[in-house]
Design a protein around this motif. Structure first.
Motif, PDB file in Angstrom:
ATOM      1  N   ARG A 466       0.852  -1.210   0.000  1.00 64.94           N
ATOM      2  CA  ARG A 466       0.000   0.000   0.000  1.00 64.94           C
ATOM      3  C   ARG A 466       0.879   1.248   0.000  1.00 64.94           C
ATOM      4  O   ARG A 466       0.899   2.020   0.946  1.00 64.94           O
ATOM      5  N   ASP A 469      -0.484   4.917   0.672  1.00 65.55           N
ATOM      6  CA  ASP A 469      -0.742   5.415   2.031  1.00 65.55           C
ATOM      7  C   ASP A 469       0.580   5.925   2.604  1.00 65.55           C
ATOM      8  O   ASP A 469       1.318   5.206   3.278  1.00 65.55           O
ATOM      9  N   ARG A 511      -4.440  -1.324   6.327  1.00 64.17           N
ATOM     10  CA  ARG A 511      -4.814  -2.329   5.330  1.00 64.17           C
ATOM     11  C   ARG A 511      -6.125  -3.028   5.719  1.00 64.17           C
ATOM     12  O   ARG A 511      -6.979  -3.285   4.870  1.00 64.17           O
ATOM     13  N   TYR A 513      -8.524  -1.745   7.454  1.00 63.12           N
ATOM     14  CA  TYR A 513      -9.599  -0.783   7.205  1.00 63.12           C
ATOM     15  C   TYR A 513      -9.890  -0.672   5.710  1.00 63.12           C
ATOM     16  O   TYR A 513     -11.058  -0.589   5.295  1.00 63.12           O
ATOM     17  N   ALA A 514      -8.838  -0.681   4.885  1.00 58.55           N
ATOM     18  CA  ALA A 514      -9.024  -0.574   3.435  1.00 58.55           C
ATOM     19  C   ALA A 514      -9.804  -1.759   2.892  1.00 58.55           C
ATOM     20  O   ALA A 514     -10.707  -1.597   2.057  1.00 58.55           O
ATOM     21  N   GLN A 518     -13.403  -1.529   1.163  1.00 55.02           N
ATOM     22  CA  GLN A 518     -13.551  -2.033  -0.197  1.00 55.02           C
ATOM     23  C   GLN A 518     -14.701  -3.031  -0.287  1.00 55.02           C
ATOM     24  O   GLN A 518     -15.525  -2.974  -1.196  1.00 55.02           O
ATOM     25  N   GLN A 547     -12.348   8.801   3.319  1.00 51.21           N
ATOM     26  CA  GLN A 547     -12.345   7.363   3.576  1.00 51.21           C
ATOM     27  C   GLN A 547     -11.995   6.574   2.335  1.00 51.21           C
ATOM     28  O   GLN A 547     -11.203   5.627   2.382  1.00 51.21           O
ATOM     29  N   ALA A 551      -8.833   4.199   1.777  1.00 51.85           N
ATOM     30  CA  ALA A 551      -9.150   2.792   1.559  1.00 51.85           C
ATOM     31  C   ALA A 551      -8.835   2.318   0.158  1.00 51.85           C
ATOM     32  O   ALA A 551      -8.969   1.143  -0.135  1.00 51.85           O
ATOM     33  N   ARG A 552      -8.418   3.235  -0.733  1.00 52.59           N
ATOM     34  CA  ARG A 552      -8.165   2.828  -2.110  1.00 52.59           C
ATOM     35  C   ARG A 552      -7.052   1.807  -2.162  1.00 52.59           C
ATOM     36  O   ARG A 552      -5.939   2.076  -1.738  1.00 52.59           O
ATOM     37  N   PRO A 553      -7.293   0.607  -2.644  1.00 49.93           N
ATOM     38  CA  PRO A 553      -6.275  -0.438  -2.606  1.00 49.93           C
ATOM     39  C   PRO A 553      -5.199  -0.224  -3.649  1.00 49.93           C
ATOM     40  O   PRO A 553      -5.435   0.346  -4.705  1.00 49.93           O
TER      41      PRO A 553
END
Length: 558
Positions: A466, A469, A511, A513-514, A518, A547, A551-553
Motif C-alpha cells: 500500500r 498510504d 490495510r 480498514y481498506a 472495499q 475514507q 481505503a483505495r487499494p
C-alpha cells in the motif's frame, strides 16, 4: 379523520409478502411524493447535499468538543504555573491528565493517543517549570507519572478485547508480553518486587499502545488525520523551543541543568548546551524529533515544511550521532518504498527543508561543534563512547553464554536503584542489543525477538503493498529508524517504544480498514445499482472522499 389505524395484512400474492394497508389519502400522498422525486431529481440531490453538509457540521462540532478537556487541562496547568503553585501542580497535573485521558479514551481512540504523545512531549518541561518556581530541585516528581499513567490506561483494552490476544494479528504482541512476564518473575527474585514492577511498566505500556491501535483499526482515518497533525504541530513546537534553548537557554532550563548532574548535556550558556528542548535530555528529544521529522514528510502543507526546517538545526544541536544514523535509515526506507511521484515530492520537500535551515548552519558556533562531533564517526580510535560500547559487548557476550535464564527486569537502568540489594550488582547499558538478552535470558529473548521481527516483517509487507498510504509508510520508516538505534540504547521502552509500536501497527490497521471499506463499498454499490436503475441516477459512493482515498487499494494488494 385525523388518524387512521394501520394494520399489517397478508395479501393474496403467491410470494406471501406482508404489505401495509393505507387509506386512500395516504396512498395518494405517497404517489405524489414519488412523482415529485422522479420529476425533480435536482431537489433530491439538493436534499442529499444538505444532509451531507449537516453531517460535516456535526463532525466539526464533535471535534471541537473533544478539544475542550485537553485545552482546559492546559489552561489549568498554565494558571498554576503562573501563580507559582508548583507543589500543588505535582498533584493536580497527574490527576488532571488521568481525568482527560479517561474522557478521551472513551470518546475518541485517536485523540486519546494524541494526548498521550503531547504528554510525552511537554511533561518534562512542566516539571522543570514547577521546580524552578518552587525554588527547589526535586529528584522525584509526581508530574513525571502523568504520561506513563496515561499510556498505561489503554491496558483496559486487555479486559474488553482479551480474545484478540489469541488471534493471528495480535500473536506478535502476545509473544512480547509473555517474554516480559518471564523477565518480571526472574526480576522479582533477583531485584525485588519494586524494581521489577517499575521496569515492567516502562517496558509494557508501549506494547499496550500498539494493542490499542490494533483493536481500534476502524478509526484509522481519524488516526491518519489526528496523529499527522500531532506530529506536525508537536514537532514544530518542540523544535522551535529547542532552537531558542540552544541560542539562549531559559532560566528554568539552566536551573534544571545545574541540579540534575548530567554533565554530558553541557553548560547552560548560549551555544554550549546540548538541545533537550522540552524533554529530560538530548537523547529522548533527538529520538522524538527524528520521528516527528519522518512523519511530517507524509504531510502536504506549509506547516510541515516549516516544522522540518526547524527540526534539522534542533537535531544538530542535540549532537546525537545515533539519531543521525536512524534518520538516514528512515529516509532511505521512504525513498525505496514510495512510488516515483512521491519520491519526487519527498526530494523536493527535503530540499526545501535544507534551504530553510541553511542560515542556521552558517553560524560558526553551530557548524564547528557539529563538525567536531560527527567527525568522530571516522575516528573510532579516539571515540571514548565507542570504546566503552566495545568493552560492553566484549564483557556481556560471555555473560550471555553462561547466564541462560537471564537477570530479570529491574537489574538495569533507573529501576535498579529500587532493587533490594542496592546497586552493587546492577549495571547501566549503553546497548539495547545487549540489555535485552541480559535481562530476559535465552527463553525471553526467543519470544521477544520473534514478536518484534514478526511485527517488523508484517509492517514492511503491508506498507510495500500500500505505497499510496504515505502516512503508514512514514510510520514504518520511523519504526525502522527507532529499531536501528537499538545498537546504542534500548529504544523499545518508554517513549521510543511508543513510537515504534505505533509505526509497525499503523500499516496493519490501515490495510484492514481498506479491505473492510472495499468490501462494504462493493456491497453498497451493488445494492444501489439495483435501486437506482429505474430512476437513472448514478449510485452514490459508499463513504466520504477521505475514507475512499485512504481505503483505495494498491494494485499490489491481492
Amino acid at each position: 379523520m385525523s388518524s387512521v389505524s394501520i394494520k399489517n395484512v397478508r395479501d393474496g400474492s403467491q410470494d406471501g409478502r406482508v404489505k401495509t394497508w393505507k387509506t386512500p389519502w395516504m396512498a395518494q400522498r405517497e404517489k405524489m411524493s414519488e412523482g415529485a422525486r422522479a420529476s425533480d431529481p435536482g431537489a433530491h440531490a439538493g436534499n442529499a447535499a444538505k444532509t451531507a453538509k449537516a453531517r460535516v457540521r456535526a463532525e466539526l462540532g464533535r471535534r471541537r468538543r473533544l478539544m475542550i478537556a485537553p485545552l482546559g487541562f492546559a489552561a489549568l496547568t498554565a494558571l498554576l504555573l503562573g501563580l507559582h503553585q508548583g507543589r500543588l501542580l505535582e498533584f493536580i497535573y497527574p490527576a488532571g491528565a488521568l481525568v482527560v485521558t479517561a474522557l478521551l479514551f472513551r470518546r475518541s481512540p485517536a485523540h486519546y493517543l494524541s494526548f498521550v504523545l503531547w504528554l510525552f512531549f511537554l511533561t518534562p518541561e512542566v516539571r522543570r517549570l514547577a521546580d524552578y518556581f518552587n525554588g527547589a530541585f526535586s529528584d522525584r516528581s509526581l508530574i513525571m507519572l502523568a504520561p506513563v499513567m496515561a499510556a498505561a490506561f489503554c491496558g483496559v483494552n486487555l479486559l474488553t478485547h482479551f480474545r484478540v490476544l489469541m488471534q493471528r494479528r495480535a500473536i506478535p504482541l502476545t509473544l512480547i508480553v509473555l517474554s516480559m512476564l518471564y523477565g518480571y518473575f526472574i526480576g522479582m527474585v533477583g531485584a525485588g518486587i519494586a524494581a521489577a514492577s517499575y521496569v515492567l511498566i516502562s517496558w509494557l505500556f508501549p506494547v499496550l499502545i500498539g494493542f490499542h491501535v490494533l483493536v481500534t483499526w476502524r478509526h484509522y482515518p481519524e488516526y491518519h488525520r489526528v496523529l499527522l497533525k500531532t506530529f506536525v504541530f508537536g514537532g514544530f513546537l518542540i523544535a522551535l523551543y529547542g532552537v531558542i534553548q540552544y541560542v539562549n537557554p531559559p532560566a528554568w532550563d539552566a536551573f534544571w541543568l545545574a541540579h540534575c548532574g548530567m554533565t554530558s548535556e553541557g553548560v547552560a550558556a548560549p551555544f554550549s548546551m546540548r538541545v533537550s528542548s522540552t524533554m529530560n535530555s538530548s537523547g529522548p528529544f533527538a529520538l522524538a524529533m527524528m520521528v516527528c521529522l519522518l512523519m511530517t514528510l507524509a504531510a502536504r502543507n506549509k506547516m510541515a515544511l516549516l516544522a522540518g526546517g526547524l527540526a534539522v538545526p534542533a537535531l544538530i544541536g542535540t549532537m546525537s550521532r545515533s539519531v543521525a544514523g536512524g534518520l538516514a535509515i528512515g529516509l532511505l526506507y521512504l525513498f525505496i518504498m514510495l512510488d516515483t511521484r512521491s519520491r519526487l515530492r519527498l526530494a523536493a520537500g527535503i530540499a526545501v527543508i535544507v534551504l530553510l535551515c541553511s542560515p542556521a548552519l552558517m553560524v560558526d558556533e553551530i557548524s564547528e561543534k557539529a563538525t567536531a562531533r560527527f567527525s568522530t564517526v571516522t575516528q573510532l580510535d579516539n571515540d571514548y563512547s565507542y570504546q566503552v560500547r566495545t568493552e560492553i559487548y566484549r564483557h556481556f557476550l560471555s555473560e550471555m553464554t553462561t547466564n541462560i535464564a537471564g537477570r530479570g527486569l529491574g537489574m538495569t537502568g533507573i529501576g535498579s536503584k529500587l532493587s533490594d540489594d542496592g546497586s552493587s550488582n546492577n549495571v547501566d547499558f549503553d546497548s539495547g542489543l545487549m540489555e535485552v538478552p541480559y535481562v530476559l535470558g535465552w527463553p525471553g529473548l526467543v519470544l521477544y525477538t520473534a514478536g518484534v521481527l514478526t511485527l517488523v516483517l508484517r509492517a514492511f509487507v503491508t506498507s510495500f503493498a500500500r505505497k499510496n498510504d504515505r502516512f503508514a509508510v512514514a510510520g514504518t520508516a520511523a519504526a525502522f529508524a527507532v529499531l536501528a538505534m537499538m545498537v546504542f540504547v534500548n529504544t523499545l521502552v518508554g517513549a521510543g517504544g511508543v513510537f515504534f509500536f505505533i509505526g509497525v501497527i499503523l500499516p496493519v490497521a490501515g490495510r484492514r480498514y481498506a479491505l473492510e471499506m472495499q468490501s462494504r463499498s462493493e456491497m453498497k454499490l451493488k445494492a444501489q445499482k439495483d435501486m437506482t436503475a429505474a430512476e437513472g441516477h448514478a449510485p452514490a459512493p459508499a463513504g466520504t472522499a477521505a475514507q475512499l482515498s485512504i481505503a483505495r487499494p494498491s494494485p499490489l494488494v491481492p
